[in-house]
Design an enzyme around this catalytic site. Sequence first.
Site, PDB file in Angstrom:
ATOM      1  N   ASP A  30       4.978  -3.852  -1.526  1.00 55.90           N
ATOM      2  CA  ASP A  30       5.889  -3.971  -0.554  1.00 55.90           C
ATOM      3  C   ASP A  30       5.128  -3.247   0.662  1.00 55.90           C
ATOM      4  OD1 ASP A  30       8.285  -3.722   0.692  1.00 55.90           O
ATOM      5  OD2 ASP A  30       9.454  -2.787  -0.762  1.00 55.90           O
ATOM      6  N   TRP A  31       5.991  -3.405   1.876  1.00 60.39           N
ATOM      7  CA  TRP A  31       5.322  -3.456   3.365  1.00 60.39           C
ATOM      8  C   TRP A  31       4.888  -1.920   3.345  1.00 60.39           C
ATOM      9  CZ3 TRP A  31       5.374  -7.853   1.961  1.00 60.39           C
ATOM     10  CH2 TRP A  31       5.307  -8.966   3.005  1.00 60.39           C
TER      11      TRP A  31
END
Length: 810
Positions: A290-291
């Site tokens: 995930d970012w």
Amino acid sequence: MKKRAYAALTILFLGGFPVLSGCRGGKTPRLGRDPVADVVAAMTLEEKAWFVTGTGMEFPGMPDDAEAVAVAGAPVVGETRNLVPGAAGTTYEIPRLGIPAMVMADGPAGVRISPTREGDPATYYCTAFPVATLLASTWDPDLVRRVGEAMGEEALEYGVDILLAPGMNLHRNPLCGRNFEYYSEDPLVTGTIAAAMVGGVQSRGVGTAVKHFAANNAETNRNALDTVAGRRALRELYLEGFRIAVQDGKPWTVMSSYNLINGVHASENHDLLTKVLRDDWGFGGFVMTDWFGGVDAVAQMRAGNDLLMPGKADQAAAVAGAVRQKRLEESVLDRNIERILKVLLESPRFKGYRYSNRPDLKAHAAVARQAAAEGMVLLENRRSTLPLPSRSKTVAAFGNTSYAIITGGTGSGDVNESYSVSLTRGLEGAGFRIEPHLGDAYEAYLLRERERRPAAKPFSLPDPIAEMGVSPALAARMAGSSDAALITIGRNSGEGGDRKVEADFNLTPGEKELIRRVAEAFHARGKRVIVVLNIGGVIETASWRHLPDAILLAWQGGQETGNSIADVLGGRVNPSGRLASTFPVKYEDVPSADNFPGEVVEKTPSRPGEDPGDMAGPFRRPRASRVEYGEGIYVGYRYYGTFGVEPAYAFGHGLSYTTFEYGGLALGAPEFSESMKVSVRVRNAGGVPGREVVQLYLSAPARRLDKPALELRGFAKTRLLEPGESETLEFELTPRTIASFDPARSSWVAEEGTYTVKIGASAHDIRLVAGFELGREIVVRRESDALAPRVPIEERRPPGRSTAAGPRPR
């Protein structure tokens, strides 16, 4: 990207000329038996390090790369990010090897890109589809696949290679801020609907990223929250939906989650990403973070988290440095790169697809409208209030959200659509007249209040506007001039924060007073009152549900929400949605109410002026937190049914404008062998066409393992049945579907004894029952010995079992 940019890699993979021309500054690849490996061998170490990191992302408050260590030959961070403006990120291109960038875009309710571009008069709007919770409420994988096909076409035609969806985390607690992005409290519903979505999107040649893997069931302190859970709860609940999606849907990629699992960040967790995902399940794609997820790029590489997104210079430097210093085997790096390359080979950009920037938005809006209508759930319908009779032409629309519809949640699950249809506009389109004086009052009130409230931060919710006050005199006047009353209650949530109990899960005093006053005024004149719930997650209903005549759970239906609600209220669509998550009587009844979202274990002093609702805050200043899943496997209906806690609306509940009769339950044999066939007949016994959702629950013997009172083991939705028409539905039980996970043996085990098949219209509305025997225990499959908690967990146990291992029910 010019054609020659693809030439080198294309030649390699097609088995063409063995020596690439124009390769400068690196090794010259020669073809072998594994052309992907040949391309990896041709990369420099710096190219390898950058290839496993993305090209960056601009976002206010995100970590700054200004002081990151530079890597020789590295690109300017973000140089490919504008291939599709507004996309979430891109991978690193290597033109000399013919390796293009891949573009990734959110999200779960439609493609999220910028709708306008500087110096370009064209627009790039996307369809806002219904939120995931509504799609799951359709219980219709075929319809969800059609939604996925439409999403995939938009991604393809706008130049997106991988859609960062679907979201799949379970509804462990109704306050999770991103529950609207997720499907259900049940892993079978979650996995089946997700596999349909994946299949639909990928049928258009675009990849998906099932997320957030795994046990990411809260947003508060999400990037430093340690989820402490037992192996059985993980395997049976929090991983099972992902397994179904991976094995049935075959997504190109999986996105690891921010949280820790039993002390290890998910993106750095070898047990999760290698032992479970690849060894146990056979996943063949690549894993991305995930970012800005995780903290240790080298540990992520070792764990099998192949791609670090959105990518930072210091991550590439750390990976390259670890290889040079012999702290990371280059073969591990090569393995991860090969996984990414194999997916890239399937991508539209590698294949040179000429995207049009002109998807068929009109056709997709029609899909969104149908899906939204079929996922709406009729919770109450006393005195057959709905559908509204044709004589009810003038409707008094109360509630702010009647005029300011909520199409979906905020954050990465939001979509930039070209329009949205309010409830009042939808009703007018269906031939109803909205009481004009009331409408004018609401419009003026909302305009004033919007001008007063502060602007929302990026990815954050604006402050909610309190309900407009409705005096008894105004309610009485509207009852005199209108045929029926609609009251819309709205709720929204989003990424980066969780919901609250007061004024969110519970209605505000103003909302309750609005319902009471309107109901009193309209009932005094013998007129009906309908409440429409335009919400993304579960709320409390038990304290006020007796006041209106009907309650329609409309969820958040995307840009066509108003039209879809009008379709149901007016009878154009017979509601066939069913709850995929339980509505409890009160929040305290939720089995995780005592420990959600977890507790901070490392206090970090706040800074002057710090905003606790700032989404970027946890990235800059993570607060180590911990949550223990002490309820074990007893989540949702598994808890309510086993511990005798009555819900407000049960899992699977939903009413129709017709009635259905069940009959003809038949099992294939009295004793289970290799499988068991189950069939049941459903008849439309009412007066209008309709569809029914048939749910197969199983009660299993509890010899060595505790078992819930019942567990969903199959479901099917009938076709549209005309009055008097019947359909026979068939199910198949396999050893895997009747088994439970035994952590002592790391195996799925079906215990010997009597199994009871329960066919129902909900978890609390069982219509038919039959049983079969299993003469001897079956050890179905042994799994890896992975994800054990570091310390024993005290888990809840059912009534009648030993209470030493867990608390009794409330």
